[in-house]
Design an enzyme around this catalytic site. Structure first.
Site, PDB file in Angstrom:
ATOM      1  N   HIS A   1      72.280  50.103  49.073  1.00  0.00           N
ATOM      2  CA  HIS A   1      71.639  49.385  47.950  1.00  0.00           C
ATOM      3  C   HIS A   1      71.706  50.134  46.622  1.00  0.00           C
ATOM      4  CE1 HIS A   1      68.272  46.299  46.791  1.00  0.00           C
ATOM      5  NE2 HIS A   1      69.466  45.986  46.332  1.00  0.00           N
TER       6      HIS A   1
ATOM      7  N   CYS B   1      63.202  48.595  45.830  1.00  0.00           N
ATOM      8  CA  CYS B   1      64.184  49.345  46.631  1.00  0.00           C
ATOM      9  C   CYS B   1      65.145  50.211  45.821  1.00  0.00           C
ATOM     10  CB  CYS B   1      65.028  48.382  47.451  1.00  0.00           C
ATOM     11  SG  CYS B   1      64.102  47.231  48.450  1.00  0.00           S
TER      12      CYS B   1
END
Ligand SMILES: *[C@@H]1O[C@H](CO)[C@@H](O)[C@H](O)[C@H]1NC(C)=O
Ligand SMILES: *[C@@H]1O[C@H](CO)[C@@H](O)[C@H](O)[C@H]1NC(C)=O
Length: 561
Positions: A134, A79
């Protein structure tokens, strides 16, 4: 009609003037709206347009067939690195962001430097992030609304559970649990209990409905779907959606299918809202997964990358060759499957150009390549190679060069370098692919309102066959390669997408050349960030049980703004 911005490709103007589109006066003829939808951990085999019958994705399929299906769209294998490449236009190893994804309470984040939303803001865009960030939150100026997004509704950490928005993080055998959902900088306590995919969809739709037509829109919807949640409730979806998948015996896979289905519905709702607002005819929509599915192991979601080798966090195709397509009425040549190389870092220069930006104004150190005219006119991709990654700690690296792919080293001692995702094939013979359902989907209907050409169901089927990967046939030679034994693996990816036939010993000069290229890339590497976690200072208990920025605070009393 307003005058198109200087620098905007004249083809767009020509297209607008020549096409017999029904238009209403409010629509902008200038800069395109940009809608970037990111799926999290979606598997190659989990969309209908890649040939699977198990989970119908009619909205995604309608857009993919009528747009450009990218069958060689490479991402990073996890990610944080993928999102870094997307928003910076750089290989994450140049920024130290190429290692393990960020943890809660980690002191580091994306380094300084202009991001895609900042570039688009300078071109006059209103910028919105919905969903996952993130990329660090230790200080407020690491967070989305300080990094180019006018507004953000979403979460800072890598994942949350789908109804409670909690992220539980274990440090030294102790669990720390915090709430992670924000409306700009405020904790959005009020949304607890509502299903995340619906919350993000509703917010994206409202953003579109409320958008003032004086500015072009950049909307990035960075879904939680279909990432796993916390241990104990990895997979969550509304029961009525799960009930539609009774044909899937594996109950985890069944819930996963429902999560994918909600994601597909979301895309249908967003496209319908764009059409209702009159924005769709001047929109570029990009859909991509950030990496392959983690079928097994940590955060496993039962996604399937079949028939590809490897899963998330490996450099085999299953980890890094992601589901992706783009749709836009601005594409002069669409309705095609592209095998050309494209990397997630390419979207920054590509969308900047599409937005009317002068490519000379971008950071000269970008790794991303401007693919805009290739997309519009079906010209060959300007890319011949992709650095997939170099990890100086695990010594795992991979490079694509024309047809060739070289892999050295591995992660997790090779545990995930095999083939997974067989559950993605369960009972598919009994399911029929329903192209009428694709045609009649909300996205299918919306795009027919703004396209002067529309494909037939037979054309859908033909594109679908073209987009379906085939491994080597039974008679073909195979030379297995296991990089966890120190072997160097070389594959001809277009003919061997399943990475079964190692050509390294037959093509030593190709191997030498690619190893040299890796050494050259290595000289531009910034060592990985430390991963240091500051759990004492960012213990959610100190912030009313939310994960909160803490490094701007001189003491623990400066809770959410
Ligand atoms: C890999 O194997 C070695 C030796 O068996 C072990 O010490 C190490 O923890 C393993 N690493 C991972 C990531 O599994
Ligand atoms: C296919 O989808 C259409 C439209 O959603 C529906 O009316 C039809 O019954 C479906 N056909 C099959 C065989 O399921």
């Amino acid at each position: 009609m307003t005058t198109p911005q200087l620098g905007l490709s004249t083809s767009i103007l020509t297209l607008i003037l020549l096409s017999a589109l029904p238009r209403c006066e409010s629509q902008q003829a200038g800069q395109p709206n940009i809608v970037l939808i990111l799926a999290d951990d979606l598997g190659w085999n989990d969309v209908g347009f890649h040939g699977s019958n198990q989970i119908p994705t009619p909205n995604l399929d309608a857009l993919a067939y009528n747009g450009i299906i990218f069958n060689s769209h490479y991402t990073q294998s996890t990610c944080t690195p993928s999102r870094t490449a997307l928003l910076t236009g750089k290989y994450p190893m140049r920024l130290g962001m190429h290692g393990t994804p960020l943890n809660p309470a980690q002191v580091e984040g994306l380094p300084e430097g202009k991001l895609l939303p900042e570039y688009l803001k300078e071109l006059g865009y209103e910028t919105h992030l919905v969903g996952k960030w993130h990329l660090g939150y230790a200080r407020w100026n690491n967070t989305p609304t300080y990094r180019g997004f006018d507004h953000h509704l979403g979460y800072y950490t890598g994942y949350v559970s789908y109804y409670d928005y909690l992220n539980t993080f274990r440090v030294d055998e102790k669990d720390y649990t915090g709430y992670d959902l924000r409306r700009d900088t405020e904790v959005a306590w009020d949304l607890a209990g509502q299903y995340a995919t619906d919350v993000f969809t509703d917010h994206a739709v409202k953003t579109i409905e409320n958008h003032a037509l004086t500015k072009p829109l950049f909307l990035m919807v960075s879904h939680l779907a279909v990432h796993a949640g916390n241990d104990g409730k990895l997979l969550e979806a509304p029961q009525e959606t799960i009930n539609k998948f009774r044909h899937i015996q594996d109950s985890n896979r069944r819930t996963y299918a429902a999560m994918v289905s909600k994601l597909d519905d979301s895309v249908g709702s967003i496209v319908s809202a764009l059409q209702a607002k009159g924005l769709l005819e001047n929109t570029i929509l990009v859909f991509a997964s950030d990496n392959g599915a983690p079928t097994v192991g940590q955060y496993s979601n039962w996604g399937s990358n079949y028939p590809l080798r490897g899963i998330k966090a490996t450099l085999f195709e299953g980890g890094i060759r992601g589901v992706a397509f783009a749709w836009s009425p601005l594409f002069v040549q669409s309705g095609r499957v592209s095998a050309d190389l494209i990397h997630i870092s390419d979207w920054l220069p590509t969308l900047f150009t599409a937005a009317g930006g002068d490519i000379g104004l971008l950071d000269p150190d970008l790794d991303g390549v401007d693919q805009w005219s290739s997309l519009q006119y079906d010209l060959p991709s300007p890319r011949n190679d992709i650095l997939i990654n170099i990890d100086e700690i695990t010594r795992n690296a991979a490079l694509r060069f024309y047809n060739w792919k070289l892999i050295v080293g591995t992660t997790w001692n090779g545990t995930y370098d095999s083939y997974f995702g067989e559950s993605g094939k369960e009972n598919i013979e009994e399911q029929v692919y329903n192209s009428t359902r694709v045609f009649d989907s909300p996205a299918g209907k919306a795009i027919r309102q703004v396209s002067y050409t529309s494909l037939t169901e037979a054309e859908y089927e033909a594109l679908r066959r073209q987009a379906t990967l085939r491994c080597l046939n039974a008679k073909a030679k195979r030379n297995p390669c296991d990089p966890s034994n120190g072997e160097v693996c070389l594959y001809d990816v277009p003919s061997d997408p399943c990475e079964e036939n190692n050509l390294a010993s037959f093509l030593p000069s190709v191997v030498r050349r690619m190893k040299r290229a890796l050494v050259d890339y290595r000289s531009g590497l910034t060592p990985q960030i430390s991963g240091k976690v500051d759990i004492e200072k960012d213990d959610p208990k100190l912030f009313q049980f939310a994960w909160n920025p803490w490094l701007d605070c001189s003491d623990s009393t400066c809770a959410a703004a």
